[in-house]
Write a protein that holds these residues in place. Structure first.
Motif, short mmCIF file in Angstrom:
data_model
loop_
_atom_site.label_atom_id
_atom_site.label_comp_id
_atom_site.label_asym_id
_atom_site.label_seq_id
_atom_site.Cartn_x
_atom_site.Cartn_y
_atom_site.Cartn_z
N ASN A 4 52.44 42.41 59.38
CA ASN A 4 53.18 42.09 57.64
C ASN A 4 52.41 43.25 56.77
OD1 ASN A 4 54.19 39.46 58.37
ND2 ASN A 4 52.06 39.25 59.07
N TYR A 5 53.16 43.57 55.90
CA TYR A 5 52.69 44.59 54.75
C TYR A 5 53.04 43.99 53.72
CZ TYR A 5 52.80 48.13 58.56
OH TYR A 5 52.26 48.87 59.72
N VAL A 6 52.06 43.80 52.81
CA VAL A 6 52.05 43.24 51.50
C VAL A 6 51.76 44.16 50.32
CG1 VAL A 6 50.84 41.32 50.07
CG2 VAL A 6 51.49 40.92 52.51
N LEU A 7 52.14 44.27 49.32
CA LEU A 7 51.94 45.07 48.05
C LEU A 7 51.89 44.19 47.13
CD1 LEU A 7 52.04 47.92 46.46
CD2 LEU A 7 54.49 47.59 46.72
N PHE A 8 50.69 44.34 46.18
CA PHE A 8 50.40 44.01 45.08
C PHE A 8 50.65 44.87 43.94
CE2 PHE A 8 48.03 41.20 47.94
CZ PHE A 8 48.34 39.71 47.18
N SER A 9 51.70 45.02 43.42
CA SER A 9 52.44 45.91 42.45
C SER A 9 53.68 45.42 41.61
CB SER A 9 52.79 47.32 42.98
OG SER A 9 53.30 48.30 42.05
N LYS A 10 53.67 45.84 40.37
CA LYS A 10 54.67 45.44 39.44
C LYS A 10 55.65 46.50 39.76
CE LYS A 10 51.99 43.30 35.77
NZ LYS A 10 51.69 43.22 34.44
N ASP A 11 55.71 47.65 40.44
CA ASP A 11 56.37 48.71 40.77
C ASP A 11 57.56 48.52 41.87
OD1 ASP A 11 57.72 51.16 40.69
OD2 ASP A 11 55.99 52.34 40.56
N GLU A 12 58.69 48.10 41.45
CA GLU A 12 59.63 48.00 42.53
C GLU A 12 59.90 49.30 43.09
OE1 GLU A 12 63.27 45.91 41.25
OE2 GLU A 12 62.23 44.16 40.41
N GLU A 13 60.03 50.48 42.39
CA GLU A 13 60.21 51.68 42.98
C GLU A 13 59.15 52.10 44.02
OE1 GLU A 13 62.02 55.51 43.87
OE2 GLU A 13 62.89 53.38 43.01
N LEU A 14 57.90 51.95 43.57
CA LEU A 14 56.80 52.08 44.39
C LEU A 14 56.97 51.31 45.87
CD1 LEU A 14 54.13 53.16 45.21
CD2 LEU A 14 52.97 50.98 44.02
N LEU A 57 48.11 48.23 39.00
CA LEU A 57 48.05 46.50 38.39
C LEU A 57 46.75 46.15 38.47
CD1 LEU A 57 49.56 43.62 38.49
CD2 LEU A 57 49.60 43.77 40.82
N LEU A 58 45.80 46.53 39.60
CA LEU A 58 44.68 45.91 39.56
C LEU A 58 43.45 46.98 39.39
CD1 LEU A 58 45.53 44.32 43.16
CD2 LEU A 58 45.22 43.08 41.10
N PRO A 59 42.56 46.68 38.70
CA PRO A 59 41.39 47.59 38.36
C PRO A 59 40.55 47.86 39.77
CG PRO A 59 40.80 45.34 37.37
CD PRO A 59 42.24 45.45 37.87
N PHE A 60 39.64 48.71 39.67
CA PHE A 60 39.02 49.08 40.90
C PHE A 60 37.97 47.83 41.38
CE2 PHE A 60 40.29 53.30 39.97
CZ PHE A 60 41.00 53.76 40.80
N GLY A 61 37.46 47.36 40.35
CA GLY A 61 36.15 46.35 40.49
C GLY A 61 37.13 45.09 41.30
N PHE A 99 43.61 47.71 54.58
CA PHE A 99 43.77 47.65 53.19
C PHE A 99 44.20 49.16 52.89
CE2 PHE A 99 40.43 44.50 53.67
CZ PHE A 99 41.10 43.45 52.78
N ARG A 100 44.89 49.37 51.87
CA ARG A 100 45.30 50.66 51.29
C ARG A 100 45.30 50.52 49.77
NH1 ARG A 100 44.21 51.46 55.86
NH2 ARG A 100 45.60 52.69 57.38
N ILE A 101 44.98 51.89 49.02
CA ILE A 101 44.69 51.85 47.91
C ILE A 101 45.76 52.75 47.11
CG2 ILE A 101 43.39 52.18 45.80
CD1 ILE A 101 40.90 51.38 47.19
N ARG A 102 46.65 52.47 46.16
CA ARG A 102 47.46 53.36 45.51
C ARG A 102 46.66 53.68 44.25
NH1 ARG A 102 52.05 53.06 41.53
NH2 ARG A 102 52.78 55.14 41.40
N PRO A 103 46.15 55.11 43.90
CA PRO A 103 45.63 55.10 42.82
C PRO A 103 46.54 55.20 41.58
CG PRO A 103 44.91 56.90 44.51
CD PRO A 103 45.94 55.87 45.04
N ALA A 104 46.08 54.90 40.53
CA ALA A 104 47.23 54.93 39.45
C ALA A 104 47.53 56.43 39.05
CB ALA A 104 46.22 54.54 38.12
N GLY A 105 48.86 56.76 38.94
CA GLY A 105 49.53 57.98 38.66
C GLY A 105 49.49 58.81 39.82
#
Length: 389
Positions: A287-297, A335-339, A355-361
């Motif tokens: 399974n792949y789960v993304l926590f983001s408001k960005d549909e394009e992402l 969406l989520l701060p680093f902390g 886990f994977r992180i998408r850095p802002a920008g």
């Protein structure tokens, strides 16, 4: 100026970008600066820093002169009362520097302060706190005896197991991936000994501070991600560098040690044999789960990975699939701060979660699936992941 953060980089462009973004967030409200020292990286690290972070002090060395010299160059350019030596493969929380500086200010005769490390799967890294590696202590580490007898004082000194991972206290040795200290104390100690190239210099500096009558502290009230953990590349070459550094350390501080070579040789042999055993492979994600408001992402990630990704516009613990199925959790820093990202990784540390992180920008995601892996970067415009670090 209160704080100078010094990041020595070599050839880890994407991890450096993530680290700088996290450091900038953690420096908000602090009178400070970020200094990136690049040791002649063959990738486009320097070009990235100039383009994305033009306000950062970038020092471009013309050769890879090693960890100690590179950091000494950075400290020489620093203006802060305090300095923080920081690896480029780290992610700090928004409160990391504020909390650590406040702790440092409360100490008398401070040597340095270190924090809690987790790896890319959210697991605690025992290298966060260490004891003085006498020949015997080094052998117990390399042979794995510290794992067999974690509560025995004779065997548990390498990782300072008299303190648990969430217990603050005085220790002997801090890792060079995060060291916060008074800049003048660093200079009075002579900085990192440039006779080392990699490994041993953090042990040397930590012990030098103790010999000066100063105190080193482990401070776990804030946690950071250290992707490479202690394991860089744990093979025969690593073992040779490690044992060589220990020999140099003992020649300098103890004028050699009669039993040192025997202990280290035995420990090295057992260490290499243990690493030759087959490692458990990380299971492919179901399974792949993304926590983001960005549909394009979400769409871009599906194209880049070739996987169906379920997106949630806010983080909720109960939306994750069962731990019986392997799940890759992608955390969008927009969406989520680093902390909070670090807390999520710790709360869901399990062999079936990665886990994977998408850095802002940024147009990439990155992460690491074990302390023995060197990390993976997935570029949004690539059909296949690029492995780096």
């Amino acid at each position: 100026m209160q704080l100078s953060v010094i990041i020595l980089n070599y050839n880890v462009r994407y991890f450096l970008e993530l680290s700088i973004i996290s450091v900038q967030k953690a420096m908000e409200g602090i009178d400070g600066e970020i200094i990136v020292v690049d040791n002649n990286s063959p990738d486009d690290s320097c070009a990235m820093v100039k383009q994305r972070f033009p306000g950062i002090n970038l020092i471009e060395n013309k050769e890879n002169s090693g960890f100690p010299k590179g950091n000494n160059i950075g400290v020489a350019a620093a203006k802060g009362k305090y300095i923080c030596i920081l690896n480029p493969d780290t992610v700090v929380a928004e409160d990391t520097f504020a909390k650590t500086l406040a702790f440092a200010e409360r100490q008398n005769k401070l040597g340095m302060v270190g924090v809690k490390f987790i790896d890319g799967t959210g697991n605690f890294l025992p290298e966060s706190k260490r004891g003085l590696p006498t020949p015997w202590v080094a052998m117990t580490k390399m042979s794995g005896l510290y794992k067999l007898f974690p509560k025995w004082g004779l065997f548990n000194k390498y990782y300072a197991q008299h303190l648990n991972e969430n217990e603050a206290g005085e220790i002997d040795i801090l890792p060079g991936a995060f060291m916060l200290m008074d800049r003048q104390v660093y200079l009075d100690a002579g900085g990192f000994d440039e006779r080392y190239f990699m490994y041993g210099e953090d042990v040397d500096l930590s012990y030098t501070l103790q010999k000066m009558g100063l105190h080193n502290y482990y401070f776990p009230s804030t946690a950071i991600i250290h992707y490479k953990g202690e394991s860089t590349v744990r093979d025969a070459a690593y073992t040779k560098r490690f044992t060589g550094a220990m020999r140099d350390f003992y020649k300098k501080h103890f004028r050699g040690a009669f039993l040192m070579d025997g202990f280290l040789t035995l420990g090295s042999t057992l260490f290499i044999r243990s690493k030759q055993r087959k490692k458990a492979a990380v299971s492919p994600a179901d399974n792949y789960v993304l926590f983001s408001k960005d549909e394009e992402l979400c769409r871009q990630l599906e194209m880049a990975t070739g996987k169906k990704i379920v997106r949630f516009a806010q983080y909720e613990r109960n939306v994750l699939p069962s731990t019986n199925s392997c799940t890759e959790i992608i955390l969008d820093n927009e969406l989520l701060p680093f902390g909070e990202i670090i807390a999520i990784m710790q709360n869901h540390r399990h062999k079936c979660y990665t886990f994977r992180i998408r850095p802002a920008g940024c147009d990439f995601i990155l992460g690491s699936d074990s302390s023995d892996s060197r990390g993976e970067v997935t570029l949004m415009d690539n059909e296949a992941p690029e492995k780096t670090l």
